[in-house]
Design a protein around this motif. Structure first.
Motif, PDB file in Angstrom:
ATOM      1  N   GLY A 165       0.733  -1.212  -0.236  1.00 49.37           N
ATOM      2  CA  GLY A 165       0.274  -0.114  -0.308  1.00 49.37           C
ATOM      3  C   GLY A 165       0.912   1.432  -0.384  1.00 49.37           C
ATOM      4  O   GLY A 165       0.087   2.242  -0.617  1.00 49.37           O
ATOM      5  N   GLN A 166       1.883   1.579   1.081  1.00 50.27           N
ATOM      6  CA  GLN A 166       2.812   2.544   0.704  1.00 50.27           C
ATOM      7  C   GLN A 166       3.488   2.586  -0.715  1.00 50.27           C
ATOM      8  O   GLN A 166       3.130   4.115  -1.360  1.00 50.27           O
ATOM      9  CB  GLN A 166       3.828   2.144   1.671  1.00 50.27           C
ATOM     10  CG  GLN A 166       3.800   2.309   3.086  1.00 50.27           C
ATOM     11  CD  GLN A 166       4.837   1.373   4.170  1.00 50.27           C
ATOM     12  OE1 GLN A 166       5.592   1.014   3.193  1.00 50.27           O
ATOM     13  NE2 GLN A 166       4.894   2.297   5.438  1.00 50.27           N
ATOM     14  N   ALA A 167       3.584   2.485  -1.587  1.00 47.17           N
ATOM     15  CA  ALA A 167       4.690   2.157  -2.537  1.00 47.17           C
ATOM     16  C   ALA A 167       3.350   2.599  -3.619  1.00 47.17           C
ATOM     17  O   ALA A 167       3.512   3.211  -4.372  1.00 47.17           O
ATOM     18  CB  ALA A 167       5.062   0.624  -2.947  1.00 47.17           C
ATOM     19  N   GLU A 168       2.274   1.580  -3.694  1.00 48.27           N
ATOM     20  CA  GLU A 168       0.918   1.924  -4.474  1.00 48.27           C
ATOM     21  C   GLU A 168       0.509   3.001  -4.259  1.00 48.27           C
ATOM     22  O   GLU A 168       0.469   3.704  -5.114  1.00 48.27           O
ATOM     23  CB  GLU A 168       0.087   0.585  -4.438  1.00 48.27           C
ATOM     24  CG  GLU A 168      -0.258  -0.803  -4.946  1.00 48.27           C
ATOM     25  CD  GLU A 168      -1.075  -1.385  -4.722  1.00 48.27           C
ATOM     26  OE1 GLU A 168      -2.423  -1.510  -4.393  1.00 48.27           O
ATOM     27  OE2 GLU A 168      -0.813  -2.649  -5.190  1.00 48.27           O
ATOM     28  N   ILE A 169       0.003   3.562  -3.090  1.00 52.04           N
ATOM     29  CA  ILE A 169      -0.630   4.742  -2.800  1.00 52.04           C
ATOM     30  C   ILE A 169       0.457   6.450  -3.047  1.00 52.04           C
ATOM     31  O   ILE A 169       0.121   6.794  -3.310  1.00 52.04           O
ATOM     32  CB  ILE A 169      -1.056   5.176  -1.315  1.00 52.04           C
ATOM     33  CG1 ILE A 169      -2.349   3.593  -1.759  1.00 52.04           C
ATOM     34  CG2 ILE A 169      -1.382   6.342  -1.027  1.00 52.04           C
ATOM     35  CD1 ILE A 169      -3.617   3.021  -2.197  1.00 52.04           C
ATOM     36  N   GLY A 170       2.236   6.012  -2.265  1.00 54.89           N
ATOM     37  CA  GLY A 170       2.730   6.588  -2.982  1.00 54.89           C
ATOM     38  C   GLY A 170       3.663   6.904  -4.381  1.00 54.89           C
ATOM     39  O   GLY A 170       3.535   7.743  -4.402  1.00 54.89           O
ATOM     40  N   ALA A 171       3.002   5.536  -5.503  1.00 59.74           N
ATOM     41  CA  ALA A 171       3.148   5.901  -6.293  1.00 59.74           C
ATOM     42  C   ALA A 171       2.457   6.508  -7.655  1.00 59.74           C
ATOM     43  O   ALA A 171       2.380   7.966  -7.994  1.00 59.74           O
ATOM     44  CB  ALA A 171       3.418   4.253  -7.431  1.00 59.74           C
ATOM     45  N   TRP A 172       1.338   6.602  -6.855  1.00 62.98           N
ATOM     46  CA  TRP A 172       0.278   7.575  -7.558  1.00 62.98           C
ATOM     47  C   TRP A 172      -0.137   8.615  -6.848  1.00 62.98           C
ATOM     48  O   TRP A 172       0.127   9.809  -7.650  1.00 62.98           O
ATOM     49  CB  TRP A 172      -1.541   6.194  -7.311  1.00 62.98           C
ATOM     50  CG  TRP A 172      -2.481   7.205  -7.227  1.00 62.98           C
ATOM     51  CD1 TRP A 172      -3.658   7.232  -8.414  1.00 62.98           C
ATOM     52  CD2 TRP A 172      -3.589   8.145  -5.831  1.00 62.98           C
ATOM     53  NE1 TRP A 172      -4.470   8.086  -7.886  1.00 62.98           N
ATOM     54  CE2 TRP A 172      -4.608   8.911  -6.783  1.00 62.98           C
ATOM     55  CE3 TRP A 172      -3.375   7.282  -5.018  1.00 62.98           C
ATOM     56  CZ2 TRP A 172      -5.262   9.121  -5.787  1.00 62.98           C
ATOM     57  CZ3 TRP A 172      -4.268   8.490  -3.968  1.00 62.98           C
ATOM     58  CH2 TRP A 172      -5.502   8.981  -4.503  1.00 62.98           C
TER      59      TRP A 172
END
Length: 361
Positions: A297-304
């Protein structure tokens, strides 16, 4: 979080939250149509229009199993968001100057959005400010600066004090509410370690003396061998006195699970993260529980969110916003289903960013 029900309830509650003046519409993965904007919103959208010029770098402080999901999630985000490039680079070797040099190299190579786990929580704000001054979008991921001030656009991280508190509560429950507890954790000078120590002490204090914190062992998360020796020495010296072991760092958790199982100790073990060996030990009962975090979630939300910021499609309503990415207690009862709760938390986080934290359009 019982615990699964509480975590799911919290995730669903977050979906309902919203600040009308700053809300953006957002289409989550799998949605067949765009969400309808309220007449009270600014009318913007948090669906990334064009990410082709965004070159994202995900930069841990060094090599560690925790960050491997970032690599997979980053590659997936490149495809789903249509980003120009995504790099995962963990060669900083747990040295802040080397990480700074790496970030400068990546910037020179054209990367313009950065998700960073800072090596030094006390010094990382200087690095964030430098990146921001060059016009780059920056997120502090998996760890926030130590002084309560965040120079990155936002911090998306586990509330480590809360996660450690949950882990200690689960251990105390497994111990039957009484006895001696040992806490195994990471680098003593790390601000996150100090927050974890406070979380465990809080849970112990709530027992009114029924549970005693026998020992806190720090600086044993460097590698598995270091953790194995520390746990072996602990059991040899004090094994008969220990009713519970709570591990709030990855390598000590894996080491404790194996050592207690192999030694025949009756100590109850609660671990951190979802290493396959830990999950297998929960299924067999040799580990009572684990507290998993949300690196995907950190990487997914962070990237978006970084892509939205770098394209200037959106901006943070409150620069430096700190957001808990979630932590979840896993036991035999939910060991096969906890990831559903974690994915629900990630979906709720995306909605929360759109409704509360971003101003778009």
């Amino acid at each position: 979080m019982t615990r699964t029900r509480s975590a799911l309830s919290a995730a669903l509650t977050l979906v309902l939250l919203g600040t009308a003046s700053a809300a953006c519409t957002v289409k989550n993965s799998g949605d067949s149509s765009r969400a309808t904007a309220s007449s009270k919103t600014g009318g913007g959208t948090a669906d990334l229009a064009d990410g082709s010029r965004v070159r994202l770098a995900l930069v841990p402080g060094g090599a560690h199993p925790y960050f491997q999901p970032w690599k997979r999630a980053g590659a997936q985000s490149k495809e789903t968001l249509g980003l120009g490039d995504v790099s995962f680079n963990e060669t900083a070797e747990w040295d802040q100057q080397k990480q700074n040099d790496l970030l400068s190299t990546l910037a020179a190579r054209g990367y313009n959005a950065f998700g960073v786990f800072g090596v030094s929580p006390t010094d990382i704000n200087t690095t964030f400010a430098d990146l921001k001054s060059q016009g780059f979008a920056v997120a502090s991921l998996a760890s926030c600066p130590a002084d309560g001030r965040n120079e990155a656009d936002f911090c998306l991280s586990t509330d480590v004090g809360l996660a450690a508190y949950k882990a200690a509560k689960a251990t105390i429950e497994a111990m039957g509410g009484k006895g001696s507890l040992v806490h195994l954790t990471g680098n003593n000078v790390d601000a996150n370690t100090q927050l974890r120590i406070k979380g465990v002490k809080k849970a112990v204090a709530e027992t009114g003396g029924k549970v005693t914190l026998l020992q806190t062992i720090t600086d044993i998360d460097k590698d598995l061998q270091t953790a194995q020796k520390a746990v072996s020495d602990l059991l040899a010296a004090k094994g008969a006195q220990i009713q519970g072991i709570v591990a709030t760092a990855y390598n000590p958790a894996v080491a404790a699970a194996a050592a207690v199982r192999d030694s025949g100790s009756t100590a109850k073990v609660v671990a951190i993260d979802d290493d396959a060996k830990i999950l297998a030990s929960i299924k067999t009962g040799s580990v009572s529980a684990t507290v998993v975090q949300n690196p995907v979630g950190q990487a997914e939300i962070g990237a978006w969110a970084l892509a939205l910021l770098q394209t200037k499609q959106c901006r943070m309503k409150k620069p430096g916003q700190v957001v808990d990415s979630g932590s979840f207690v896993v036991t035999q009862q939910n060991v096969t289903s906890y990831d559903t709760t974690r994915r629900a938390r990630t979906a709720a986080l995306k909605k929360q960013f759109a409704d509360e934290f971003l101003t778009c359009g």
